[in-house]
Design an enzyme around this catalytic site. Structure first.
Site, PDB file in Angstrom:
ATOM      1  N   TRP A 186      96.522  18.850 -77.334  1.00  0.00           N
ATOM      2  CA  TRP A 186      96.895  18.303 -76.022  1.00  0.00           C
ATOM      3  C   TRP A 186      96.131  19.077 -74.967  1.00  0.00           C
ATOM      4  CZ3 TRP A 186      99.619  21.100 -72.097  1.00  0.00           C
ATOM      5  CH2 TRP A 186      99.752  20.360 -70.895  1.00  0.00           C
ATOM      6  N   GLU A 225      97.546  14.152 -78.453  1.00  0.00           N
ATOM      7  CA  GLU A 225      98.736  13.906 -77.622  1.00  0.00           C
ATOM      8  C   GLU A 225      98.369  13.483 -76.205  1.00  0.00           C
ATOM      9  OE1 GLU A 225     101.268  17.336 -77.184  1.00  0.00           O
ATOM     10  OE2 GLU A 225     102.844  16.197 -76.161  1.00  0.00           O
ATOM     11  N   LYS A 227      99.504  12.008 -72.257  1.00  0.00           N
ATOM     12  CA  LYS A 227     100.515  12.364 -71.268  1.00  0.00           C
ATOM     13  C   LYS A 227     100.374  11.453 -70.065  1.00  0.00           C
ATOM     14  CE  LYS A 227     102.093  16.372 -68.723  1.00  0.00           C
ATOM     15  NZ  LYS A 227     102.913  17.519 -69.019  1.00  0.00           N
ATOM     16  N   ASP A 258     104.969  12.137 -77.470  1.00  0.00           N
ATOM     17  CA  ASP A 258     105.918  13.045 -76.830  1.00  0.00           C
ATOM     18  C   ASP A 258     106.857  12.154 -76.024  1.00  0.00           C
ATOM     19  OD1 ASP A 258     107.100  14.660 -74.695  1.00  0.00           O
ATOM     20  OD2 ASP A 258     105.830  16.286 -75.427  1.00  0.00           O
ATOM     21  N   HIS A 261     106.447  11.757 -72.241  1.00  0.00           N
ATOM     22  CA  HIS A 261     105.127  11.483 -71.671  1.00  0.00           C
ATOM     23  C   HIS A 261     104.865  10.035 -71.301  1.00  0.00           C
ATOM     24  CE1 HIS A 261     103.126  15.434 -73.204  1.00  0.00           C
ATOM     25  NE2 HIS A 261     104.238  15.629 -72.527  1.00  0.00           N
ATOM     26  N   HIS A 285     106.760  14.540 -80.614  1.00  0.00           N
ATOM     27  CA  HIS A 285     107.238  15.687 -79.846  1.00  0.00           C
ATOM     28  C   HIS A 285     108.540  15.206 -79.228  1.00  0.00           C
ATOM     29  CE1 HIS A 285     103.658  18.590 -79.052  1.00  0.00           C
ATOM     30  NE2 HIS A 285     104.022  18.535 -80.317  1.00  0.00           N
ATOM     31  N   ASP A 293     108.735  14.567 -66.761  1.00  0.00           N
ATOM     32  CA  ASP A 293     108.549  15.238 -68.052  1.00  0.00           C
ATOM     33  C   ASP A 293     109.149  16.646 -67.978  1.00  0.00           C
ATOM     34  OD1 ASP A 293     107.645  15.915 -70.560  1.00  0.00           O
ATOM     35  OD2 ASP A 293     105.590  16.358 -69.898  1.00  0.00           O
ATOM     36  N   ASP A 295     111.224  18.281 -69.926  1.00  0.00           N
ATOM     37  CA  ASP A 295     111.438  19.041 -71.156  1.00  0.00           C
ATOM     38  C   ASP A 295     112.829  19.658 -71.244  1.00  0.00           C
ATOM     39  OD1 ASP A 295     108.908  18.760 -72.665  1.00  0.00           O
ATOM     40  OD2 ASP A 295     108.037  19.665 -70.875  1.00  0.00           O
ATOM     41  N   ASP A 325     109.703  19.503 -78.773  1.00  0.00           N
ATOM     42  CA  ASP A 325     108.935  20.058 -77.654  1.00  0.00           C
ATOM     43  C   ASP A 325     109.770  20.018 -76.380  1.00  0.00           C
ATOM     44  OD1 ASP A 325     107.083  20.971 -75.889  1.00  0.00           O
ATOM     45  OD2 ASP A 325     105.764  19.232 -75.960  1.00  0.00           O
TER      46      ASP A 325
HETATM   47  C1  RNT Z   1     102.794  19.142 -72.425  1.00  0.00           C
HETATM   48  C2  RNT Z   1     102.797  18.728 -73.851  1.00  0.00           C
HETATM   49  C3  RNT Z   1     102.497  19.801 -74.838  1.00  0.00           C
HETATM   50  C4  RNT Z   1     103.193  21.114 -74.516  1.00  0.00           C
HETATM   51  C5  RNT Z   1     103.167  22.133 -75.616  1.00  0.00           C
HETATM   52  C6  RNT Z   1     103.470  23.484 -75.118  1.00  0.00           C
HETATM   53  O1  RNT Z   1     103.294  18.214 -71.572  1.00  0.00           O
HETATM   54  O2  RNT Z   1     104.003  18.121 -74.155  1.00  0.00           O
HETATM   55  O3  RNT Z   1     102.806  19.354 -76.119  1.00  0.00           O
HETATM   56  O4  RNT Z   1     104.520  20.921 -74.161  1.00  0.00           O
HETATM   57  O5  RNT Z   1     102.014  22.024 -76.306  1.00  0.00           O
HETATM   58 ZN    ZN Z   2     104.368  17.646 -76.227  1.00  0.00          ZN
END
Ligand code: RNT
Ligand code: ZN
Length: 417
Positions: A186, A225, A227, A258, A261, A285, A293, A295, A325
């Site tokens: 990513w 990955e 985003k 993810d 994302h 993820h 996003d 997390d 993640d």
């Molecule tokens: C970032 C991505 C990525 C990170 C990690 C730390 O938006 O999701 O995967 O969160 O690699």
């Molecule tokens: Zn991620």
């Protein structure tokens, strides 16, 4: 909870599910085979052990300053083992390149080798945890807004060397553990305002990826990955979903989904069946976006449940790799791991307990009322009793009994850091 009660409740649940043709004993075995890939970066707020002293960049942010962050490899390893002792089943660990064993030396990102991960490979073996890997483009003086998509050849080549080195390391990890390491790529590349030409950077990224992937490896699998946007890079993301979906479909690479994302009303579960038809496998993820996003710690949400259902319905448990993640620094970090992992397992358990045959038959017969009615009834079936049985059989705390275990670890270990 008293063991006898767990067993009797399980017996009743087993009969209820058996009436739909679902064998709960078999489901428990299936659930136990599902490995999650725990993200090492929840333990230390995505800091790593690079001795650079820089701060987190690349458009990602961790909020909170709860005490007890893992400050070194030993603390991080202890925290991961504490977390996995409270989660049934066998799991993997996903490492970022910045978590290597660099000692007091400064090892730049393009100088990293498998030597820096020998300790992790041994630790993985000793603790029966297979390793996955991630290249790290953020939190470095050369990160800027553009890495692999940078028109500046020097910077771009630096990140190409880094990513190539990471693939070689992942391959060694995979070889040592006799199971391919999932190597996630990513990069945050993008811009705050709309660039003069969007195509330009995407073409550079494609070229970089081709160069990076030119070496074939047997023991690692490449995952790419996408985003939606990063903080400070709101107008343009070079590696958008369309970009990586196209790249993955054309060049046979695994796309990482993810769950944070995408546009917030987009359905990630709905993407699974399409990817399964056109890309080799899927990397997940699992995260929880709140308004962006963000997390947040994964919980048993409808979205997560639907994602698990979709994977089970597609019979794709062997094709979907479940990585986590999220990073929350406002609560106990080991607790965050356990909540997210157990929620993910619960989602898969509930998915596995669904009587697919009956639902399919209703649909084939055009019995759509019956299909909807059964879907509704399934929500209140006693899956919790099957979950408790899973925890009991796995020798991990049942129900909320993991809370005092984490409190104890906090009192004895993390609060002293
Ligand atoms: C970032 C991505 C990525 C990170 C990690 C730390 O938006 O999701 O995967 O969160 O690699
Ligand atoms: Zn991620």
């Amino acid at each position: 909870m008293n063991e006898q009660n767990i067993l009797s409740a399980y017996q009743i649940a087993k009969e209820r599910f058996a009436a739909f043709g679902v064998d709960t004993d078999k489901v428990l075995e299936q659930l136990d085979k599902i490995s999650l890939s725990l993200h090492c970066w929840q333990a230390d707020d995505v800091t790593g052990f690079e001795n650079q002293g820089g701060s987190l960049s690349g458009g990602i942010q961790v909020t909170g300053n709860y005490p007890g962050r893992a400050r070194n490899i030993d603390e991080l390893r202890a925290d991961i083992l504490k977390a996995t002792s409270l989660i049934g089943g066998k799991h993997r660990l996903s490492l970022h390149e910045i978590y290597g064993e660099f000692g007091d030396k400064f090892v730049d990102r393009d100088e990293v080798t498998v030597e820096h991960f020998k300790g992790w490979i041994d630790w993985g073996k000793a603790n029966d945890m297979k390793l996955d890997f991630n290249s790290t483009s953020f939190s470095h003086p050369k990160s800027g807004d553009l890495t692999l998509a940078n028109p500046d050849k020097e910077i771009r080549d630096f990140w190409i060397r880094h990513t190539k080195a990471c693939r070689a390391i992942a391959n060694e990890m995979g070889k040592a553990q006799g199971d391919p390491s999932m190597m996630n790529l990513w990069v945050h590349d993008g811009s705050k305002e709309v660039p003069a030409n969007r195509l330009r950077y995407r073409a550079i990224l494609e070229e970089s990826l081709d160069e990076i992937f030119a070496t074939p490896y047997q023991w690692m699998k490449d995952c790419i990955e996408a985003k939606l946007f990063g903080i400070g890079l709101e107008n343009y993301t070079v590696g958008s979903y369309d970009f990586y979906l196209g790249y993955g479909a054309k060049k046979g690479k695994i796309v990482t989904l993810d769950t944070g994302h995408f546009h917030l009303t987009e359905s990630i579960p709905d993407k699974v069946s399409s990817l399964l038809l056109f890309t080799p496998e899927i990397m997940l993820h699992v995260s929880r976006p709140v308004r962006w996003d963000s997390d947040h710690v994964v919980i048993l949400s409808d979205e997560l449940l639907e994602l698990a259902r979709e994977i089970v319905r597609c019979n794709a448990l062997d094709k979907v790799h479940i990585g986590l993640d999220y990073f929350d620094a406002t609560i106990n970090r080991i607790g965050a791991y356990v909540i997210g992992c157990r929620a993910t397992q619960k989602a898969f358990l509930r998915a596995l307990l669904e009587p697919q045959d009956i639902l399919n038959k209703y649909e084939d017969n055009g019995q759509l009322f019956q299909r909807l009615a059964l879907q509704e009834e399934l929500k209140s079936m006693p899956w919790q009793s099957v979950w408790d049985m899973y925890c009991l059989k796995s020798n991990v705390p049942v129900g909320d009994a993991y809370i005092p275990e984490i409190e104890k670890y906090e009192a004895e270990v993390t609060s002293k850091r």
